[in-house]
Design an enzyme around this catalytic site. Structure first.
Site, PDB file in Angstrom:
ATOM      1  N   GLU B 307      70.951  39.127  55.493  1.00  0.00           N
ATOM      2  CA  GLU B 307      71.054  40.118  54.430  1.00  0.00           C
ATOM      3  C   GLU B 307      71.409  39.453  53.107  1.00  0.00           C
ATOM      4  O   GLU B 307      70.920  39.822  52.044  1.00  0.00           O
ATOM      5  CB  GLU B 307      72.114  41.164  54.824  1.00  0.00           C
ATOM      6  N   GLU B 310      68.360  37.785  51.840  1.00  0.00           N
ATOM      7  CA  GLU B 310      67.482  38.814  51.284  1.00  0.00           C
ATOM      8  C   GLU B 310      67.936  39.190  49.868  1.00  0.00           C
ATOM      9  O   GLU B 310      67.128  39.331  48.954  1.00  0.00           O
ATOM     10  CB  GLU B 310      67.501  40.042  52.198  1.00  0.00           C
ATOM     11  N   CYS B 333      73.620  48.376  58.007  1.00  0.00           N
ATOM     12  CA  CYS B 333      74.175  48.222  59.350  1.00  0.00           C
ATOM     13  C   CYS B 333      74.773  49.489  59.911  1.00  0.00           C
ATOM     14  O   CYS B 333      75.133  49.545  61.081  1.00  0.00           O
ATOM     15  CB  CYS B 333      75.179  47.080  59.413  1.00  0.00           C
ATOM     16  N   SER B 353      68.434  47.119  52.766  1.00  0.00           N
ATOM     17  CA  SER B 353      68.150  45.805  53.326  1.00  0.00           C
ATOM     18  C   SER B 353      67.296  45.988  54.576  1.00  0.00           C
ATOM     19  O   SER B 353      67.523  46.905  55.364  1.00  0.00           O
ATOM     20  CB  SER B 353      69.471  45.123  53.695  1.00  0.00           C
ATOM     21  N   LYS B 392      74.854  54.824  66.883  1.00  0.00           N
ATOM     22  CA  LYS B 392      74.269  53.621  67.489  1.00  0.00           C
ATOM     23  C   LYS B 392      73.414  53.978  68.698  1.00  0.00           C
ATOM     24  O   LYS B 392      72.512  53.239  69.076  1.00  0.00           O
ATOM     25  CB  LYS B 392      75.383  52.664  67.913  1.00  0.00           C
ATOM     26  N   GLU B 395      70.246  54.844  67.175  1.00  0.00           N
ATOM     27  CA  GLU B 395      69.624  53.643  66.620  1.00  0.00           C
ATOM     28  C   GLU B 395      68.890  52.846  67.694  1.00  0.00           C
ATOM     29  O   GLU B 395      67.749  52.410  67.497  1.00  0.00           O
ATOM     30  CB  GLU B 395      70.681  52.772  65.943  1.00  0.00           C
ATOM     31  N   GLU B 400      60.934  51.874  66.879  1.00  0.00           N
ATOM     32  CA  GLU B 400      60.559  50.554  66.366  1.00  0.00           C
ATOM     33  C   GLU B 400      61.486  49.438  66.863  1.00  0.00           C
ATOM     34  O   GLU B 400      61.210  48.259  66.652  1.00  0.00           O
ATOM     35  CB  GLU B 400      60.515  50.567  64.831  1.00  0.00           C
ATOM     36  N   CYS B 564      83.491  51.576  60.268  1.00  0.00           N
ATOM     37  CA  CYS B 564      83.268  51.709  61.714  1.00  0.00           C
ATOM     38  C   CYS B 564      84.534  52.027  62.488  1.00  0.00           C
ATOM     39  O   CYS B 564      84.487  52.697  63.520  1.00  0.00           O
ATOM     40  CB  CYS B 564      82.679  50.429  62.266  1.00  0.00           C
TER      41      CYS B 564
END
Ligand SMILES: Cc1cc2nc3c(=O)[nH]c(=O)nc-3n(C[C@H](O)[C@H](O)[C@H](O)COP(=O)(O)O)c2cc1C
Ligand code: SF4
Ligand code: SF4
Ligand code: SF4
Ligand code: SF4
Ligand code: FES
Lengths: 404, 637
Positions: B307, B310, B333, B353, B392, B395, B400, B564
């Protein structure tokens, strides 16, 4: 055939009198705000919407609150079953109501007044708007009203959304703000934190009409009517088993039996004072007086004669509350359902006295623990009908030994 | 007291009187009496607060420390002298010299009645409920000696369970209508999925047009679960499937543990908040039967490299090559945040990102790099992730997320579910001996660890970026390499970091991407941090309006309050004090570590040397470690 009384038949000492629009406004704007407040305090006027809160106190608190904006709200939601006196005032005596709103605005320093009009009264909207326009044309609304430099004020009419709870002042304000009609936590009260968070006076239509007459004739004059604790007169919406239902103006302190005579009620078994949220009185209580200190009411009087089944009457009321509870707080949301279930148990003759007593106890909790006036008053009918008509309801059929 | 910042209906907003700044000044405080005891409290204190400060217990249900006031359950009623009705302690701001009684016969009767009413409509049995032994209704029933159904009891289910969502299950039969979830979703999170519908006894909590939760704009943050007092909301628990995998000798079951669950799981075993159980957990997981235990922080370090690279590329393209690139770059994230953006600001997807979250990076590495190294067929690997997060779960099920050729991560497990599995295996976690993570990923850096707290990703990134660019040690710039300005629970943090005129050499890892740092000389790096989507929304609106955040280079967003460590899969209850203690545990663990910067993690370097040979943001890393997003919009067909 409509047996209801008509305007030409109306008579009263305070409200149903001759009055020309603007008189009280012009008088008011020539007075000090404090002096008007003094007159209202002298009059001992209490709110006509049901709760009976002293009007002068409400106004003084709002007048004293520091804020850039303040609002006057006229509560014309008139959702209590059996009341229609606000409709009569707005349709036949709008001058009293709107003048009162202007005076209220002048006294507390508001620039905007809002009429929260019951949805079902939409048919009146056009004529009321015309009426307001006429007031604007006469400089009774708008800028520098009545020639008073700096007193700008206008009135807007908003339609209610058809829920009984929206007549409760804080739910009304929520509804005005575009939210679901639910009562707010109080304190703080609307007098400091009302519409859009600003100090707001919410008054019943009739309360505002009284103000107009008080300003016109003085607080002492007003107080000469009625009783010591319930001054002035009251509009009663009378319905049910009588020859002449309709709206009557009678002084506070009138005995129920007197009222029954006036409206031509015969063989009366029960009188529900104060609508669904009120109390139901039996014959032996008909010498009680209509007054805040005795049998108080926002105006609804329902007359039931000997042919009526009081359990059915009660069931109707409870169905109404189960339907109309906003569902926000536990005692009212579930409590009313439990009370209705109790009525249905009695109906099926499948109950125990101890359970009915438990429900009455529950009713007492609802009266003190509900968040707003709806849940606080919905058990009134349950408790009063079961107590005052105990023999008819609980002891019929198996002679009192019924149930499991 | 209109509060423009809040979307909650005014009836649910705190109409509390603003507390004075100086309660000690004249008029700033008021003397009251609670049960004959005289006390003085600042003006505007609620009766509930006043009672708590004086060790007087008042039962509550709709009240939650994180939320605005509702005053709807009415369990907290007390008597205030002179008032006809009882008053809700949670909703009553004190401004007068009132006299309060908290346990009169009227009060006790009312509370019991209210409980009886709730229970009469509560369909559910404690022994088959996720909240058994951690349920506010259950404890209240015990506290008030409920021993029978005074007003009857529902005999059958009234609602269909909504288990459409990978993350949150709604079982409205157990709902007590406290509206905490509504206030959480609309006010704390500014998502607004849940609302009360209908009137009277028919009132329920519903979604837009009563659709399934999977078909509305729910971002799966699970914050509503953490604040539901009962079992009406809970996470979609995959532990049965995980047990099956463990029991299957042909499966190679690996598990990664994130830092936040480790800092909180002790609470599920009766420990005070703030005890990290990292190494005890390693042992417990091995004993349960997981074949390998890995540290998610390892891929957090990898995330920082990817990241961060990037970001450097974006800045280089914008400043040197003068290309149109989307800045500020947003972190990606937090899957709750990602879905929030996809729904509410899809036009800003290019700013996200493309780096995957640590969980998903690990997922694709495990079934490629690790499978290869360990000689296991990736089809036999079952990959589990212990996360603080309900999002999560969603996710890892995004279609994908299969870059390894298989579903990269098979199951997301919350802290609560992990604790349940450990208990089921008969293990008392705090008694476990300590042990290390498994190789080849080994231990990770403190930078990856602090991902768990709001500001952590930013701090981790800055520790590396500052060293990359200036050539100085982070310790030389920030005391102990602690970048304090991005820490703490303030909703939005904004920091400017002048780079100065001295730049260092470009590190080997990214040499092929930028020739030198001269173009950054004299520049000021502007970064921001937001936690809770309500705060994210404020930043997004500011960016839309071209405000100061639109000039930022990098912004960290976390969907959950506190980051988190306050995730929707963490132990219940939650409040700011608890979250603070978890944060302290995380920062303490970071300081105790030798390696505290992602780029210094030798195992990360090893992965680049052996596997991702072309370096960060290269072709292979793009295939395995980066992802793409979906424009969802607010309305879902
Ligand atoms: C459920 C409920 C419904 C009410 N409906 C009305 C109404 O229709 N009209 C009204 O004037 N007051 C109504 N009230 C009383 C108002 O809350 C408020 O007390 C009143 O508008 C104040 O005006 P007053 O002081 O002039 O009486 C209602 C109260 C409750 C609890
Ligand atoms: S008492 Fe009834 S109407 Fe009033 S807030 Fe409670 S549920 Fe709503
Ligand atoms: S929600 Fe609470 S009271 Fe209800 S079944 Fe679950 S543990 Fe029991
Ligand atoms: S998971 Fe988050 S977004 Fe979804 S309903 Fe709960 S609070 Fe709202
Ligand atoms: S789902 Fe839970 S938090 Fe939401 S209203 Fe029901 S009990 Fe309260
Ligand atoms: S905790 Fe106060 S009303 Fe629910």
């Amino acid at each position: 055939m409509n047996t209801e009384i008509k305007k030409t038949e109306r008579q009263g000492a305070v409200l149903f009198t001759e009055y020309e629009r603007g008189i009280a406004i012009k008088k008011a704007v020539s007075m000090n705000r404090e002096d008007i407040l003094y007159e209202i305090k002298m009059s001992k006027l209490k709110g006509r919407g049901g709760a009976g809160f002293p009007a002068s106190t409400k106004w003084m608190l709002t007048a004293a609150a520091v804020s850039d904006k303040k609002y006057i709200v006229c509560n014309a939601d008139e959702g209590e079953p059996g009341t229609f006196k606000d409709r009569v005032l707005l349709a036949e005596y709008p001058e009293l109501v709107f003048d009162g709103m202007v005076i209220a605005g002048y006294v507390i320093g508001a620039k905007e007044g809002i009429v929260y009009l019951r949805g079902e009264y939409e048919y009146m909207l056009a004529s009321l708007e015309d009426y307001l326009q006429a007031m604007r044309d006469e400089n009774l609304l708008g800028k520098n009203i009545g020639g008073r430099e700096g007193f700008d004020y206008d009135i807007e009419i908003r339609l209610g959304n058809g829920a009984y709870i929206c007549g409760e002042e804080t739910a009304l304000i929520e509804s005005l703000e575009g939210h679901r009609g639910e009562a707010r936590n109080r304190p703080p009260f609307p007098v400091t934190t009302g519409f859009k968070g600003k100090p707001t006076v919410v008054n019943n239509v009739e309360t505002l009409a009284c103000v107009t007459k008080i300003v016109q004739n003085g607080g002492e004059w007003f107080r000469a009517h009625g009783t010591d604790k319930s001054t002035g007169s009251k509009l009663f919406s009378v319905s049910g088993d009588c020859k002449k239902p309709g709206v009557y103006e009678l002084p506070w302190g009138t005995k129920i039996s007197e009222l029954l005579k006036i409206v031509g009620a015969e063989n009366t078994k029960a009188v529900q004072v104060g609508g669904a949220s009120g109390h139901c009185l039996s014959k032996d209580q008909f010498d009680r007086t209509l007054a805040y200190e005795d049998a108080g009411t926002g105006g609804s009087i329902m007359v039931f004669n000997e042919s009526r089944d009081m359990l059915k009457v009660l069931k109707n009321f409870m169905e109404f509350f189960v339907e109309e509870s906003c569902g926000q707080c536990t005692p009212c949301r579930i409590g009313n359902t439990k009370l209705l279930e109790g009525v249905e148990m009695i109906e099926r003759n499948d109950f125990t006295f101890s359970y009915i007593n438990k429900l009455k106890e529950l009713g007492r909790t609802m009266q003190v623990a509900s968040k707003c006036g709806l849940g606080q008053s919905s058990p009134n009918s349950f408790i009063s009908i079961l107590e005052n008509f105990k023999d008819e309801i609980l002891n019929k059929g198996n002679g009192g030994s019924n149930g499991k | 007291m209109e509060n423009k910042d809040r979307r909650a209906p005014v009836s649910q907003q705190p109409h509390v009187v603003a507390k004075p700044e100086h309660p000690e000044h004249i008029g700033g405080s008021v003397s009251i009496q609670i049960n004959e005891k005289k006390v003085t409290v600042p003006m505007g204190t609620t009766i509930l607060e006043a009672c708590r400060e004086n060790q007087i217990h008042i039962p509550t249900l709709c009240h939650h420390d994180d939320l605005c006031i509702a005053g709807v359950c009415r369990l907290c009623v007390v008597e205030v002298e002179g008032m006809r009705t009882l008053q809700a302690a949670c909703a009553y701001p004190i401004t007068d010299q009132i006299k309060i009684k908290t346990s009169t016969s009227m009060v006790r009767k009312a509370r019991r009645h209210i409980l009886d009413l709730m229970i009469s409509e509560h369909y559910g049995e404690c022994y088959s409920c996720v909240r058994n032994n951690n349920c506010e209704l259950q404890s209240l029933a015990e506290e008030y000696g409920v021993d029978s159904y005074t007003f009857g009891h529902v005999q059958e289910s009234q609602y269909k369970i909504d288990n459409s969502s990978f993350s949150v299950i709604r079982d409205m039969d157990k709902c007590v209508m406290c509206k905490r979830c509504v206030r959480t979703c609309i006010d704390l999170q500014e998502v607004g999925v849940l609302e009360a519908v209908n009137r009277g006894d028919d009132t329920t909590i519903s979604t837009f047009m009563d659709k399934d939760l999977a078909d509305v704009v729910c971002i799966n943050c699970g914050q509503c679960i953490n604040r539901c007092p009962v079992g009406a909301l809970h996470a979609n628990d995959p532990s049965d499937d995980i047990w099956n995998a463990i029991d299957d000798p042909n499966k190679h079951v690996v598990i990664q543990t994130a830092p936040s669950p480790r800092a909180a799981i002790g609470e599920e075993f009766g420990l005070e908040p703030g005890h990290s159980m990292t190494q005890e957990l390693n042992t417990a997981l091995k004993r349960i039967g997981f074949d390998r235990v890995f540290d998610t922080n390892f891929t957090a370090d990898l995330t920082i490299i990817e990241e961060g690279t990037e970001l450097i590329i974006r800045l280089y393209q914008a400043l040197v090559e003068k290309k149109e690139v989307s800045l500020p770059q947003f972190t990606s994230c937090s899957p709750g945040w990602v879905k929030y953006l996809e729904h509410f600001y899809p036009e800003y997807i290019p700013n996200l990102s493309t780096a995957k979250s640590p969980q998903q990076m690990f997922g694709s590495l495990i079934k490629t790099f690790y499978a290869d190294k360990a000689g296991v067929d990736p089809k036999d690997i079952v990959s589990v992730a212990v996360m603080p997060c309900s999002a999560k779960k969603f996710e890892c099920n995004r279609p994908e997320m299969d870059d390894s050729g298989y579903q990269d991560v098979d199951f997301g497990l919350t802290t609560r579910e992990m604790a349940k599995m450990i208990k089921e295996a008969g293990i008392h976690l705090p008694e476990m001996p300590k042990s290390h993570f498994d190789n080849p990923f080994g231990e990770a850096s403190g930078a990856g660890l602090i991902f768990g707290a709001t500001g952590g990703v930013m701090e981790a990134a800055l520790r590396s970026v500052v060293e990359f660019v200036t050539g100085n040690k982070a310790e030389d710039i920030f005391d102990n390499a602690n970048i304090v300005p991005v820490r703490g629970f303030e909703g939005i943090k904004y920091v400017e970091l002048p780079i100065g005129d001295k730049v260092g050499p470009v590190p080997d890892l990214i040499k092929h991407l930028v020739p030198n740092w001269d173009w950054l000389k004299g520049a000021t790096l502007k970064v921001a941090v937001a936690h809770g989507t309500a705060n994210a929304k404020k930043i997004m609106e500011d960016i839309k309006a071209g405000g100061k955040f639109s000039e930022c280079h990098f912004i960290e967003f976390m969907a959950c309050p506190g980051g988190c460590l306050g995730g929707g899969g963490q132990p219940i209850p939650t409040n700011e004090e608890i979250r603070m203690k978890r944060a302290e545990a995380i920062y303490a663990e970071d300081e105790s570590l030798e390696i505290r910067k992602s780029h210094e993690n030798p195992h990360v370097i090893q992965v680049y040397n052996e596997f991702l040979k072309e370096g960060p943001c290269s072709h292979l890393s793009h295939k395995l470690l980066h992802t793409h997003y979906t424009k969802r919009g607010k309305y879902i067909a």
